[in-house]
Design a protein around this motif. Sequence first.
Motif, short mmCIF file in Angstrom:
data_model
loop_
_atom_site.label_atom_id
_atom_site.label_comp_id
_atom_site.label_asym_id
_atom_site.label_seq_id
_atom_site.Cartn_x
_atom_site.Cartn_y
_atom_site.Cartn_z
N ALA A 53 7.64 2.61 5.72
CA ALA A 53 6.87 3.16 4.61
C ALA A 53 7.34 4.56 4.22
O ALA A 53 7.35 4.90 3.03
CB ALA A 53 5.39 3.17 4.96
N ASN A 54 7.72 5.36 5.20
CA ASN A 54 8.07 6.75 4.92
C ASN A 54 9.56 7.02 4.78
O ASN A 54 9.95 8.09 4.28
CB ASN A 54 7.51 7.66 6.02
CG ASN A 54 6.00 7.76 5.99
OD1 ASN A 54 5.43 8.45 5.16
ND2 ASN A 54 5.34 7.05 6.91
N CYS A 87 6.08 0.06 10.86
CA CYS A 87 5.42 0.25 9.56
C CYS A 87 5.60 1.67 9.04
O CYS A 87 5.98 1.87 7.88
CB CYS A 87 3.94 -0.09 9.68
SG CYS A 87 2.99 0.22 8.17
N THR A 88 5.32 2.67 9.87
CA THR A 88 5.41 4.05 9.39
C THR A 88 6.85 4.45 9.07
O THR A 88 7.11 5.22 8.14
CB THR A 88 4.79 5.03 10.41
OG1 THR A 88 4.70 6.32 9.80
CG2 THR A 88 5.60 5.12 11.68
N GLY A 101 8.76 3.36 -3.22
CA GLY A 101 7.36 3.77 -3.33
C GLY A 101 6.41 2.64 -3.65
O GLY A 101 5.30 2.59 -3.13
N TYR A 124 5.05 0.70 -0.63
CA TYR A 124 4.27 1.41 0.39
C TYR A 124 2.94 0.71 0.69
O TYR A 124 2.63 0.43 1.86
CB TYR A 124 4.05 2.85 -0.08
CG TYR A 124 3.37 3.75 0.92
CD1 TYR A 124 4.11 4.47 1.84
CD2 TYR A 124 1.98 3.91 0.91
CE1 TYR A 124 3.49 5.32 2.74
CE2 TYR A 124 1.36 4.76 1.81
CZ TYR A 124 2.12 5.46 2.72
OH TYR A 124 1.50 6.29 3.61
N CYS A 170 3.50 -2.69 2.43
CA CYS A 170 3.82 -2.52 3.85
C CYS A 170 2.54 -2.31 4.67
O CYS A 170 2.36 -2.91 5.73
CB CYS A 170 4.76 -1.33 4.01
SG CYS A 170 5.39 -1.10 5.69
N ARG A 227 -1.66 3.03 -3.54
CA ARG A 227 -1.00 3.68 -2.41
C ARG A 227 -1.97 4.11 -1.31
O ARG A 227 -1.79 3.78 -0.14
CB ARG A 227 -0.20 4.89 -2.91
CG ARG A 227 0.66 5.55 -1.86
CD ARG A 227 1.47 6.69 -2.46
NE ARG A 227 2.26 7.35 -1.44
CZ ARG A 227 3.48 7.01 -1.08
NH1 ARG A 227 4.07 5.98 -1.67
NH2 ARG A 227 4.14 7.68 -0.14
N GLY A 272 -2.01 1.44 1.42
CA GLY A 272 -0.94 2.00 2.23
C GLY A 272 -1.40 3.01 3.25
O GLY A 272 -0.69 3.31 4.20
N THR A 273 -2.61 3.54 3.06
CA THR A 273 -3.14 4.54 4.00
C THR A 273 -4.45 4.08 4.63
O THR A 273 -4.52 3.82 5.84
CB THR A 273 -3.35 5.89 3.29
OG1 THR A 273 -2.10 6.35 2.75
CG2 THR A 273 -3.87 6.93 4.26
#
Length: 227
Positions: A18-19, A14-15, A24, A27, A30, A110, A114-115
Amino acid sequence: MTAVVVAVLLLAACTTLANRVVPGWAYPVCGAVTAVLLLALARWAGLGAADLGLSRSTFKRALLTGLLGVVLILLVFGIAAAVPSLRTVYHDGRVGTPDLLQLLWLTLGRITFGTVLVEEIAFRSVLPALLGARDDRWRWPPILGAAAFFGLWHFLPALAIGRNAAVHDALGAVPPVALQVLAMAAAGVAGIFLHAWRHFGRGVTASILVHFTTNVGGLVIAVIVQA
Protein backbone atom coordinates in the motif's frame (compact mmCIF):
# COMPACT_ATOMS: atom_id res chain seq x y z
CA MET A 1 0.45 -19.03 17.24
CA THR A 2 0.53 -20.03 13.57
CA ALA A 3 -2.47 -17.83 12.86
CA VAL A 4 -0.78 -14.86 14.59
CA VAL A 5 2.34 -15.29 12.46
CA VAL A 6 0.28 -15.53 9.28
CA ALA A 7 -1.72 -12.42 10.27
CA VAL A 8 1.44 -10.41 10.95
CA LEU A 9 3.03 -11.48 7.66
CA LEU A 10 -0.18 -10.60 5.82
CA LEU A 11 -0.22 -7.14 7.42
CA ALA A 12 3.47 -6.59 6.65
CA ALA A 13 2.79 -7.41 3.00
CA CYS A 14 -0.24 -5.11 2.99
CA THR A 15 1.52 -2.04 4.40
CA THR A 16 4.49 -2.54 2.07
CA LEU A 17 2.27 -2.88 -0.99
CA ALA A 18 0.00 0.00 0.00
CA ASN A 19 2.78 2.45 0.85
CA ARG A 20 5.49 1.48 -1.61
CA VAL A 21 4.20 -0.62 -4.53
CA VAL A 22 0.59 -0.26 -5.67
CA PRO A 23 -0.78 2.94 -7.29
CA GLY A 24 -2.95 5.27 -5.21
CA TRP A 25 -6.24 3.96 -6.56
CA ALA A 26 -5.39 0.46 -5.31
CA TYR A 27 -4.71 1.57 -1.73
CA PRO A 28 -8.27 0.95 -0.45
CA VAL A 29 -8.50 -2.26 -2.49
CA CYS A 30 -5.38 -3.56 -0.76
CA GLY A 31 -6.87 -2.70 2.64
CA ALA A 32 -10.26 -4.26 1.92
CA VAL A 33 -8.76 -7.49 0.58
CA THR A 34 -6.47 -7.76 3.59
CA ALA A 35 -9.42 -7.27 5.96
CA VAL A 36 -11.34 -10.09 4.25
CA LEU A 37 -8.31 -12.40 4.38
CA LEU A 38 -7.81 -11.65 8.08
CA LEU A 39 -11.43 -12.51 8.86
CA ALA A 40 -11.08 -15.74 6.89
CA LEU A 41 -7.92 -16.54 8.87
CA ALA A 42 -9.77 -15.88 12.13
CA ARG A 43 -12.56 -18.24 11.13
CA TRP A 44 -9.97 -20.88 10.20
CA ALA A 45 -8.46 -20.43 13.68
CA GLY A 46 -11.87 -21.19 15.22
CA LEU A 47 -12.88 -17.70 16.29
CA GLY A 48 -16.54 -16.71 16.22
CA ALA A 49 -18.33 -13.41 15.69
CA ALA A 50 -18.37 -12.62 19.42
CA ASP A 51 -14.60 -13.17 19.68
CA LEU A 52 -14.05 -10.72 16.83
CA GLY A 53 -16.40 -8.04 18.14
CA LEU A 54 -18.86 -8.67 15.34
CA SER A 55 -21.76 -10.16 17.28
CA ARG A 56 -25.24 -8.99 16.25
CA SER A 57 -26.44 -9.16 19.85
CA THR A 58 -24.10 -6.35 20.93
CA PHE A 59 -24.32 -4.23 17.77
CA LYS A 60 -26.68 -1.65 19.32
CA ARG A 61 -24.41 -1.14 22.32
CA ALA A 62 -21.35 -0.84 20.04
CA LEU A 63 -23.16 1.66 17.83
CA LEU A 64 -24.23 3.88 20.74
CA THR A 65 -20.77 3.73 22.31
CA GLY A 66 -19.21 4.65 19.00
CA LEU A 67 -21.60 7.56 18.48
CA LEU A 68 -20.70 8.89 21.93
CA GLY A 69 -17.07 8.81 20.86
CA VAL A 70 -17.94 10.64 17.63
CA VAL A 71 -19.55 13.48 19.60
CA LEU A 72 -16.56 13.81 21.94
CA ILE A 73 -14.03 13.81 19.09
CA LEU A 74 -15.94 16.42 17.10
CA LEU A 75 -16.12 18.58 20.22
CA VAL A 76 -12.35 18.37 20.71
CA PHE A 77 -11.71 19.03 17.02
CA GLY A 78 -14.03 22.02 17.07
CA ILE A 79 -12.24 23.55 20.05
CA ALA A 80 -8.84 23.01 18.41
CA ALA A 81 -10.04 24.67 15.20
CA ALA A 82 -11.52 27.63 17.08
CA VAL A 83 -8.47 28.39 19.24
CA PRO A 84 -5.76 30.12 17.17
CA SER A 85 -2.88 28.71 19.22
CA LEU A 86 -4.10 25.16 18.60
CA ARG A 87 -4.94 25.58 14.93
CA THR A 88 -1.42 24.69 13.78
CA VAL A 89 -2.39 21.06 14.45
CA TYR A 90 -4.32 21.26 11.18
CA HIS A 91 -1.47 22.76 9.15
CA ASP A 92 -0.21 19.59 7.53
CA GLY A 93 1.86 19.30 4.36
CA ARG A 94 0.42 15.85 3.72
CA VAL A 95 -3.09 17.25 3.18
CA GLY A 96 -2.55 19.45 0.13
CA THR A 97 -5.49 21.25 -1.46
CA PRO A 98 -7.93 18.57 -2.67
CA ASP A 99 -11.08 19.59 -4.53
CA LEU A 100 -14.48 18.16 -3.61
CA LEU A 101 -14.15 14.98 -5.70
CA GLN A 102 -10.65 14.34 -4.39
CA LEU A 103 -11.86 14.89 -0.83
CA LEU A 104 -14.69 12.39 -1.33
CA TRP A 105 -12.19 9.88 -2.69
CA LEU A 106 -9.85 10.42 0.25
CA THR A 107 -12.56 10.15 2.91
CA LEU A 108 -14.94 7.53 1.50
CA GLY A 109 -12.37 5.48 -0.41
CA ARG A 110 -8.82 5.75 0.80
CA ILE A 111 -9.46 6.37 4.51
CA THR A 112 -12.58 4.22 4.89
CA PHE A 113 -11.23 1.06 3.26
CA GLY A 114 -7.48 1.59 3.09
CA THR A 115 -7.09 2.77 6.68
CA VAL A 116 -10.07 2.41 9.02
CA LEU A 117 -11.51 -0.90 7.83
CA VAL A 118 -8.26 -2.85 7.60
CA GLU A 119 -6.81 -1.38 10.80
CA GLU A 120 -9.91 -2.01 12.90
CA ILE A 121 -10.36 -5.54 11.60
CA ALA A 122 -6.66 -6.24 12.10
CA PHE A 123 -5.81 -4.53 15.38
CA ARG A 124 -9.11 -4.31 17.25
CA SER A 125 -10.75 -7.48 16.01
CA VAL A 126 -8.59 -10.31 14.64
CA LEU A 127 -5.20 -9.87 16.32
CA PRO A 128 -6.53 -9.19 19.84
CA ALA A 129 -8.79 -12.25 19.53
CA LEU A 130 -5.93 -14.42 18.29
CA LEU A 131 -3.81 -13.20 21.21
CA GLY A 132 -6.56 -14.02 23.73
CA ALA A 133 -8.48 -10.77 24.31
CA ARG A 134 -12.02 -11.02 25.67
CA ASP A 135 -14.82 -8.47 25.84
CA ASP A 136 -16.02 -9.62 29.25
CA ARG A 137 -12.65 -8.92 30.88
CA TRP A 138 -9.90 -6.41 30.11
CA ARG A 139 -6.69 -8.37 29.51
CA TRP A 140 -3.55 -6.28 29.11
CA PRO A 141 -1.18 -8.76 27.37
CA PRO A 142 -3.25 -9.27 24.17
CA ILE A 143 -4.32 -5.62 24.10
CA LEU A 144 -0.74 -4.39 24.46
CA GLY A 145 0.39 -6.95 21.90
CA ALA A 146 -2.13 -5.75 19.32
CA ALA A 147 -1.27 -2.12 20.13
CA ALA A 148 2.44 -2.83 19.62
CA PHE A 149 1.70 -4.33 16.19
CA PHE A 150 -0.44 -1.27 15.45
CA GLY A 151 2.54 0.94 16.20
CA LEU A 152 4.82 -1.13 13.95
CA TRP A 153 2.16 -0.97 11.21
CA HIS A 154 2.84 2.80 11.10
CA PHE A 155 6.56 2.35 10.38
CA LEU A 156 6.29 3.68 6.82
CA PRO A 157 3.53 6.30 7.32
CA ALA A 158 5.44 7.69 10.32
CA LEU A 159 8.22 8.85 7.99
CA ALA A 160 6.04 11.83 6.98
CA ILE A 161 4.98 12.93 10.48
CA GLY A 162 7.40 15.86 10.44
CA ARG A 163 5.35 17.56 7.73
CA ASN A 164 2.72 18.48 10.33
CA ALA A 165 3.30 22.09 11.45
CA ALA A 166 2.53 21.45 15.12
CA VAL A 167 4.86 18.45 15.22
CA HIS A 168 7.58 20.40 13.42
CA ASP A 169 7.29 23.35 15.81
CA ALA A 170 7.40 21.14 18.89
CA LEU A 171 9.85 18.46 17.77
CA GLY A 172 11.64 19.95 14.78
CA ALA A 173 15.05 19.46 16.43
CA VAL A 174 14.44 15.76 17.06
CA PRO A 175 16.32 13.45 14.63
CA PRO A 176 14.01 11.94 11.97
CA VAL A 177 14.55 8.38 13.21
CA ALA A 178 13.63 9.34 16.78
CA LEU A 179 10.60 11.24 15.48
CA GLN A 180 9.51 8.15 13.56
CA VAL A 181 9.81 6.03 16.72
CA LEU A 182 7.78 8.58 18.68
CA ALA A 183 5.09 8.53 15.99
CA MET A 184 4.88 4.74 16.14
CA ALA A 185 4.71 4.85 19.95
CA ALA A 186 1.89 7.39 19.71
CA ALA A 187 0.08 5.06 17.31
CA GLY A 188 0.47 2.25 19.82
CA VAL A 189 -1.11 4.38 22.55
CA ALA A 190 -3.92 5.28 20.14
CA GLY A 191 -4.39 1.55 19.59
CA ILE A 192 -5.06 1.04 23.30
CA PHE A 193 -7.50 3.96 23.28
CA LEU A 194 -9.37 2.53 20.30
CA HIS A 195 -9.49 -0.93 21.85
CA ALA A 196 -11.09 0.62 24.94
CA TRP A 197 -13.98 1.82 22.77
CA ARG A 198 -14.29 -1.65 21.21
CA HIS A 199 -14.17 -3.22 24.68
CA PHE A 200 -16.76 -1.02 26.36
CA GLY A 201 -18.98 -1.09 23.30
CA ARG A 202 -18.64 -4.88 23.13
CA GLY A 203 -18.08 -4.60 19.40
CA VAL A 204 -15.64 -3.31 16.79
CA THR A 205 -18.34 -0.99 15.39
CA ALA A 206 -17.57 1.37 18.29
CA SER A 207 -13.87 1.69 17.46
CA ILE A 208 -14.61 1.90 13.73
CA LEU A 209 -16.81 4.96 14.27
CA VAL A 210 -14.24 6.62 16.54
CA HIS A 211 -11.38 5.86 14.15
CA PHE A 212 -13.33 7.04 11.09
CA THR A 213 -14.33 10.31 12.76
CA THR A 214 -10.78 10.97 13.95
CA ASN A 215 -9.22 10.47 10.51
CA VAL A 216 -11.93 11.95 8.31
CA GLY A 217 -12.77 14.78 10.71
CA GLY A 218 -9.12 15.73 11.03
CA LEU A 219 -8.66 15.73 7.26
CA VAL A 220 -11.79 17.76 6.49
CA ILE A 221 -11.01 20.40 9.12
CA ALA A 222 -7.39 20.60 7.93
CA VAL A 223 -8.57 21.25 4.37
CA ILE A 224 -10.93 23.97 5.60
CA VAL A 225 -8.34 25.61 7.85
CA GLN A 226 -5.64 25.58 5.16
CA ALA A 227 -7.96 26.84 2.40
